[in-house]
Design an enzyme around this catalytic site. Structure first.
Site: not given
Ligand SMILES: [Ca+2]
Ligand SMILES: [Ca+2]
Ligand SMILES: [Zn+2]
Length: 427
Positions: A245, A266
């Site tokens: 995260e 990505d």
């Protein structure tokens, strides 16, 4: 009524999208924000592309490991039962896990497969619990409050991000000085965490969907640390949800690009293409996309994948470059740097730089009151430098009259301190 509908929809979607738990809710939240505020995704992408360009320069110009970023962390434990009020020892252990993984001092670096060893990287980022609160008083870097979810038996709804609000208002500490990590019961243990990437909206107004009071990381209480007595699941008990995260918080995307094809990725060139998340496995035989010129297996050991904690063990060089460049730009202010050669500590943020008017039709005035030895350069939205480095003191103008309308970025530097300002060019 509308709110209740949204809530029940997100409950439904989460409950039926996965059997046990959902590793991360970041992408879903970004899609939600885009629907509420069209253009949000574009802002995030603009920042990412620009930072990649800056990161490439860093790699070329200095040793990555010379400068260490020290990020100031505050944990906000928001509990509705004693079990959720997790002990200090678990939070301190989480800090230790972060320091191990972000410095590539984890014992399982040897598990990184040989084909990925050349790109595996030490991020040079360390974390410490804040020792001073926003009022200047001593603190242990941990706050504890009783939370009040809208639907108490469910826990906190990630869709409304309600864990960050209390009856008395916002619970964050200034998000431009602290990495705020909220810890609580996020939907029965179904969501392990989420975070917002930097988007550099001016002052992060609430209407942009990126209210500054909501910048930070949210973790499920039973996914924190590697020493918690009753983790959600043994496969995610290594404290690596926080590693993942915080990667989002520094601007990294999921390694497979959140699309089920081999086209969208990505945005990082040293992670191989992947058609999907690794689906919480540690299957080293997965190879979902053909890469060129060398075909790599899917990189299940990358922290930005969804693998079990036991097989996550590295970031790549380019991911590290992006995170470090974010710490010098969009996330400046939350970290101190130490430079190996000199040991000098300084704040990374270059503050007090003003741009006006913004938006502008042609000329932007840059003001840096009382500062000398400055330089600026300008990039377009895809990270191409359109104005080379120019030196100035105190103030200068940036003339974009010959460019087409759109978003540009002025990178302003003073020694090692950098700030990036978003310039909106209208016609
Ligand atoms: Ca990639
Ligand atoms: Ca492949
Ligand atoms: Zn994620």
């Amino acid at each position: 009524m509308k709110k209740l509908f949204l809530l029940s929809c997100s409950v439904f979607c989460i409950l039926f999208s996965t059997a046990q738990f959902k590793r991360c809710y970041t992408h879903e939240l970004m899609v939600q924000k885009e629907n509420q505020n069209p253009g949000y995704m574009q802002r995030v992408n603009d920042v990412f592309e620009n930072v990649k360009h800056i990161a490439a320069q860093y790699h070329n110009s200095r040793s990555v490991n010379d400068t260490i970023y020290h990020v100031q962390v505050v944990f906000h434990v928001v509990y509705t039962s004693p079990a959720e009020n997790i002990p200090d020892s678990v939070l301190i252990n989480q800090i230790e896990v972060l320091n191990r993984d972000y410095r590539r001092r984890n014992a399982d670096t040897v598990q990184t497969r040989a084909c990925f060893q050349p790109v595996a990287a030490d991020a040079g980022i360390e974390f410490y619990l804040a020792t001073t609160d926003p009022n200047g008083n001593p603190t242990n870097g941990i706050t504890r409050t009783v939370g009040h979810p809208q639907i108490p038996f469910l826990g906190f709804n990630p869709g409304s991000d309600e864990i960050k609000d209390s009856a008395n208002g916002k619970t964050c500490w200034p998000t431009n000085r602290y990495l705020n990590i909220w810890v609580g019961n996020v939907f029965f243990g179904i969501v392990l965490g989420y975070a917002f990437p930097p988007d550099n909206a001016p002052n992060w107004p609430i209407s942009s969907g990126t209210d500054s009071a909501h910048q930070g990381v949210v973790l499920h209480y039973a996914a924190v640390g590697s020493n918690f007595a009753s983790p959600i699941d043994p496969t995610v008990a290594g404290g690596r949800s926080a590693v993942h995260e915080i990667g989002h918080y520094f601007g990294l995307r999921h390694i497979w690009g959140d699309s089920t094809d081999c086209v969208v990725d990505d945005g990082i060139s040293d992670t191989p293409f992947a058609a999907d998340a690794s689906q919480q496995t540690c299957d080293t035989t997965i190879n979902s996309c053909v890469d060129s010129p060398i075909d790599f297996p899917d990189m299940i050991e990358d922290y930005m994948d969804y693998s079990d904690d036991r097989c996550l063990n590295t970031f790549t060089q380019e991911q590290v470059g992006v995170m470090r460049a974010m710490l010098a730009t969009s996330r400046a202010g939350i970290a101190y740097v130490t430079t190996g050669s000199t040991g000098i500590k300084k704040i990374v943020a270059l503050e007090g730089i003003e741009v006006s008017p913004n938006p502008s039709n042609d000329i932007f005035k840059l003001t840096a009151k009382g500062k000398e030895d400055l330089s600026f350069e300008v990039y377009n939205a895809v990270g191409e430098r359109v104005i080379p480095t120019q030196n100035f003191s105190s103030s200068t103008t940036i003339n974009l009259s010959s460019f087409s309308a759109g978003i540009y970025f002025a990178k302003i530097s003073s020694g090692e301190n950098v700030v990036v300002k978003r310039l909106a060019l209208n016609r």
